[in-house]
Design a protein around this motif. Structure first.
Motif, PDB file in Angstrom:
ATOM      1  N   LEU A 120       0.889  -1.326   0.040  1.00 39.96           N
ATOM      2  CA  LEU A 120      -0.041  -0.055   0.229  1.00 39.96           C
ATOM      3  C   LEU A 120       0.746   1.099   0.038  1.00 39.96           C
ATOM      4  N   MET A 121       1.908   1.318   0.881  1.00 42.07           N
ATOM      5  CA  MET A 121       2.841   2.347   0.871  1.00 42.07           C
ATOM      6  C   MET A 121       3.440   2.615  -0.543  1.00 42.07           C
ATOM      7  N   VAL A 122       4.042   1.725  -1.198  1.00 41.31           N
ATOM      8  CA  VAL A 122       4.517   1.777  -2.520  1.00 41.31           C
ATOM      9  C   VAL A 122       3.564   2.034  -3.408  1.00 41.31           C
ATOM     10  N   ALA A 123       2.516   1.648  -3.649  1.00 47.95           N
ATOM     11  CA  ALA A 123       1.562   1.509  -4.553  1.00 47.95           C
ATOM     12  C   ALA A 123       0.922   3.139  -4.637  1.00 47.95           C
ATOM     13  N   SER A 124       1.067   3.645  -3.521  1.00 44.10           N
ATOM     14  CA  SER A 124       0.312   4.858  -3.114  1.00 44.10           C
ATOM     15  C   SER A 124       1.339   5.852  -3.643  1.00 44.10           C
ATOM     16  N   GLY A 125       2.554   5.536  -3.910  1.00 39.32           N
ATOM     17  CA  GLY A 125       3.741   6.398  -3.999  1.00 39.32           C
ATOM     18  C   GLY A 125       4.321   7.195  -2.810  1.00 39.32           C
ATOM     19  N   LEU A 126       3.781   6.878  -1.621  1.00 40.98           N
ATOM     20  CA  LEU A 126       4.282   7.456  -0.581  1.00 40.98           C
ATOM     21  C   LEU A 126       5.550   6.955   0.004  1.00 40.98           C
ATOM     22  N   SER A 127       6.190   5.801  -0.587  1.00 44.41           N
ATOM     23  CA  SER A 127       7.460   5.369  -0.471  1.00 44.41           C
ATOM     24  C   SER A 127       7.727   4.518  -1.481  1.00 44.41           C
ATOM     25  N   ARG A 128       9.061   3.983  -1.387  1.00 44.16           N
ATOM     26  CA  ARG A 128       9.605   3.097  -2.286  1.00 44.16           C
ATOM     27  C   ARG A 128      10.191   1.977  -1.563  1.00 44.16           C
ATOM     28  N   LEU A 129      10.450   0.854  -2.375  1.00 42.06           N
ATOM     29  CA  LEU A 129      11.291  -0.279  -1.880  1.00 42.06           C
ATOM     30  C   LEU A 129      12.801   0.115  -1.833  1.00 42.06           C
ATOM     31  N   PRO A 130      13.249  -0.639  -0.719  1.00 39.65           N
ATOM     32  CA  PRO A 130      14.553  -0.141  -0.488  1.00 39.65           C
ATOM     33  C   PRO A 130      15.714  -0.492  -1.625  1.00 39.65           C
ATOM     34  N   GLU A 131      16.551   0.182  -1.808  1.00 43.03           N
ATOM     35  CA  GLU A 131      17.670   0.055  -2.750  1.00 43.03           C
ATOM     36  C   GLU A 131      17.959  -1.386  -2.985  1.00 43.03           C
ATOM     37  N   ASN A 132      17.878  -1.765  -4.588  1.00 43.96           N
ATOM     38  CA  ASN A 132      18.015  -3.086  -4.922  1.00 43.96           C
ATOM     39  C   ASN A 132      17.196  -4.196  -4.581  1.00 43.96           C
ATOM     40  N   ALA A 133      15.967  -3.944  -3.655  1.00 44.07           N
ATOM     41  CA  ALA A 133      15.297  -4.921  -2.968  1.00 44.07           C
ATOM     42  C   ALA A 133      14.171  -5.026  -4.020  1.00 44.07           C
ATOM     43  N   GLU A 134      13.658  -6.531  -4.176  1.00 42.49           N
ATOM     44  CA  GLU A 134      12.513  -6.874  -4.846  1.00 42.49           C
ATOM     45  C   GLU A 134      11.422  -7.445  -4.071  1.00 42.49           C
ATOM     46  N   TRP A 135      10.117  -7.653  -4.538  1.00 43.61           N
ATOM     47  CA  TRP A 135       9.291  -7.968  -3.895  1.00 43.61           C
ATOM     48  C   TRP A 135       9.449  -9.560  -3.300  1.00 43.61           C
ATOM     49  N   LYS A 136       9.998 -10.084  -3.954  1.00 40.53           N
ATOM     50  CA  LYS A 136      10.716 -11.556  -3.369  1.00 40.53           C
ATOM     51  C   LYS A 136      11.397 -11.328  -2.149  1.00 40.53           C
ATOM     52  N   HIS A 137      12.031 -10.382  -1.965  1.00 43.54           N
ATOM     53  CA  HIS A 137      13.007 -10.130  -0.625  1.00 43.54           C
ATOM     54  C   HIS A 137      12.053  -9.596   0.340  1.00 43.54           C
ATOM     55  N   ILE A 138      10.989  -8.738   0.086  1.00 48.26           N
ATOM     56  CA  ILE A 138      10.015  -8.279   1.055  1.00 48.26           C
ATOM     57  C   ILE A 138       9.227  -9.473   1.357  1.00 48.26           C
ATOM     58  N   THR A 139       8.727 -10.427   0.345  1.00 51.15           N
ATOM     59  CA  THR A 139       8.108 -11.609   0.940  1.00 51.15           C
ATOM     60  C   THR A 139       8.667 -12.513   1.832  1.00 51.15           C
ATOM     61  N   GLY A 140      10.176 -12.494   1.487  1.00 50.82           N
ATOM     62  CA  GLY A 140      10.731 -13.459   2.531  1.00 50.82           C
ATOM     63  C   GLY A 140      10.937 -12.900   3.861  1.00 50.82           C
ATOM     64  N   LEU A 141      11.077 -11.253   3.926  1.00 51.91           N
ATOM     65  CA  LEU A 141      11.467 -10.764   5.285  1.00 51.91           C
ATOM     66  C   LEU A 141       9.861 -10.899   6.080  1.00 51.91           C
ATOM     67  N   ALA A 142       8.881 -10.812   5.379  1.00 57.43           N
ATOM     68  CA  ALA A 142       7.443 -10.920   5.833  1.00 57.43           C
ATOM     69  C   ALA A 142       7.327 -12.208   6.543  1.00 57.43           C
ATOM     70  N   LEU A 143       7.739 -13.322   5.909  1.00 63.33           N
ATOM     71  CA  LEU A 143       7.892 -14.436   6.545  1.00 63.33           C
ATOM     72  C   LEU A 143       8.716 -14.654   7.890  1.00 63.33           C
ATOM     73  N   LEU A 144      10.052 -14.341   7.548  1.00 63.82           N
ATOM     74  CA  LEU A 144      10.996 -14.194   8.764  1.00 63.82           C
ATOM     75  C   LEU A 144      10.435 -13.513   9.905  1.00 63.82           C
ATOM     76  N   ALA A 145       9.495 -12.564   9.654  1.00 58.93           N
ATOM     77  CA  ALA A 145       9.004 -11.561  10.783  1.00 58.93           C
ATOM     78  C   ALA A 145       8.082 -12.485  11.780  1.00 58.93           C
TER      79      ALA A 145
END
Length: 436
Positions: free
Chosen positions: A364-389
């Protein structure tokens, strides 16, 4: 006695030094403590394990004595030091870190918010209308030590920004957990010791404003704040966070002045003709003392204390807490034992809730333009982090002891935390390895 060559000593110490400084080793030690606790609690020495934590210890003087079992000293005493270090990290991040500006903090803080709200709602929905519904805070927290350990095991291909994002998310998560403990898991208040603790906190803040940098000043009065909170009914670990925010975070001198003075002292040290043997001259010794004073002036008390306490927290306090609280009995009926709303609510909250909350709020933050993914990060990385959390071991265990008075509920929560952490950690690690 023959003197051991310095190079030999350095070769022996260097690997140990590297081991302690590796970020993921804290998670490995914590994992070993969990395994020891489980094996011990399921061995023929199980009675020794359970009785050990009930041994009473008394600390005090005439007219004032604190008398508690060992597990209370660990959970309310040593863990206050753990929360003190968390408070130092929070203050540092808010002042000059990943949470120091709205632009930096927006994405990890919103991700952390999603990772707290969704798990709490899932648990509450599964336990609504029962006495166990008060445990909604258990699946909200992420164990940063375990999560970073698993992230380090994922491989060198993970972008550094992903690690920074996870650290910032976990710090924001810790802040949320502290607020939940303070406002929702506090017992009946005793206002006299609370007022005394508040007065001592005012003294600490005043000392900060007046430029007092002596660690002993904050340590001695901070102990008084902790005792006041312990006797007031507000959980004593909150005192650790509040005292941490009173620690000075400014230097006496800046980098330029430090560098110029250091060069001057270095030149003076080299110009002096040294004595034969191992001793320095009186002037060289005086120069060394000046360098020490200069270094103290260039270092903030906050960073000095944080760096000094971090190894104790990572390699003693957290493993000891895990050893005292992770000893659950795993019998042949383990999977039958987790078939209850408490265990299932914790499992679904940590695995599904954390994953959905972090991923959706980040999107939601990225799609709304309020923020962007960390440098060189992709959605597969965010998916892995969301599971690790979903690895919520230390803080989840801590909150379960606050949420429930019923030992059966606490045991059921521990079952859920253990199983959920294993599943979430395995899924997250696999996802990050496949992201190569």
């Amino acid at each position: 006695m023959q003197q051991i060559p310095r190079s030999t000593i350095e070769r022996i110490i260097a690997p140990v030094h590297r081991f302690i400084n590796l970020e993921y080793t804290g998670g490995i030690v914590l994992c070993c403590s969990v395994l020891v606790a489980i094996i011990w609690a399921n061995s023929s020495f199980a009675d020794v394990y359970h009785h050990l934590w009930e041994i009473n210890f008394s600390v005090g003087f005439a007219g004032f004595t604190l008398n508690h079992p060992l597990h209370i000293w660990i959970n309310d005493g040593l863990m206050a030091l753990f929360f003190f270090v968390i408070g130092l990290e929070l203050k540092r991040e808010f002042m000059d870190g990943e949470l120091s500006s709205i632009q930096k903090a927006s994405l990890p803080m919103m991700a952390a918010l999603g990772g707290m709200l969704v798990p709490a709602l899932i648990y509450w929905f599964m336990n609504r209308g029962t006495a166990a519904s008060h445990g909604w805070g258990i699946p909200m927290a992420t164990d940063i030590a375990f999560a970073l350990a698993l992230l380090s095991m994922a491989g060198k291909h993970i972008p550094p920004s992903v690690k920074v994002f996870l650290s910032a998310l976990a710090v924001a998560d810790d802040l949320g957990a502290v607020l939940v403990i303070a406002f929702f898991y506090t017992e009946n208040l005793n206002f006299v010791p609370l007022a005394i603790a508040a007065g001592l906190l005012i003294i600490l803040f005043a000392g900060n404003r007046l430029g007092i940098r002596a660690v002993a000043f904050y340590l001695i009065i901070g102990l008084g704040v902790w005792a006041g909170f312990l006797l007031s009914g507000v959980h004593a670990t909150i005192a650790g966070v509040l005292v941490a925010f009173t620690i000075p975070a400014v230097r006496k001198i800046d980098e330029k002045l430090f560098s110029s003075n250091l060069r001057r002292l270095s030149d003076e040290f080299e110009k002096d003709v040294p004595k034969r043997g191992t001793f320095t001259t009186a002037h060289q010794h005086h120069t060394i003392e000046e360098v020490k004073t200069l270094a103290l002036a260039a270092e903030t008390p906050l960073q000095k204390i944080e760096h000094a306490l971090h190894p104790w927290v990572a390699f003693l306090i957290m493993p000891l807490f895990a050893l005292a609280n992770a000893g659950i009995i795993i019998g042949s009926d383990f999977f039958t034992a987790i078939q209850n709303p408490v265990s299932f609510g914790v499992i679904m909250g940590l695995i599904a809730g954390k994953f959905v909350g972090i991923l959706v709020f980040t999107w939601l933050m990225v799609a709304s333009g309020l923020s962007r993914l960390p440098e060189n990060a992709e959605w597969k990385h965010i998916t892995g982090l969301a599971l690790l959390a979903g690895v919520g071991f230390t803080m989840s265990l801590f909150i379960s002891n606050l949420a429930f008075q019923n030992p059966e509920y606490i045991e059921q929560a521990k079952y859920g935390i253990l199983l959920a952490s294993i599943i979430a950690g395995s899924l997250g690690l696999t996802m990050l390895k496949l992201s190569r």
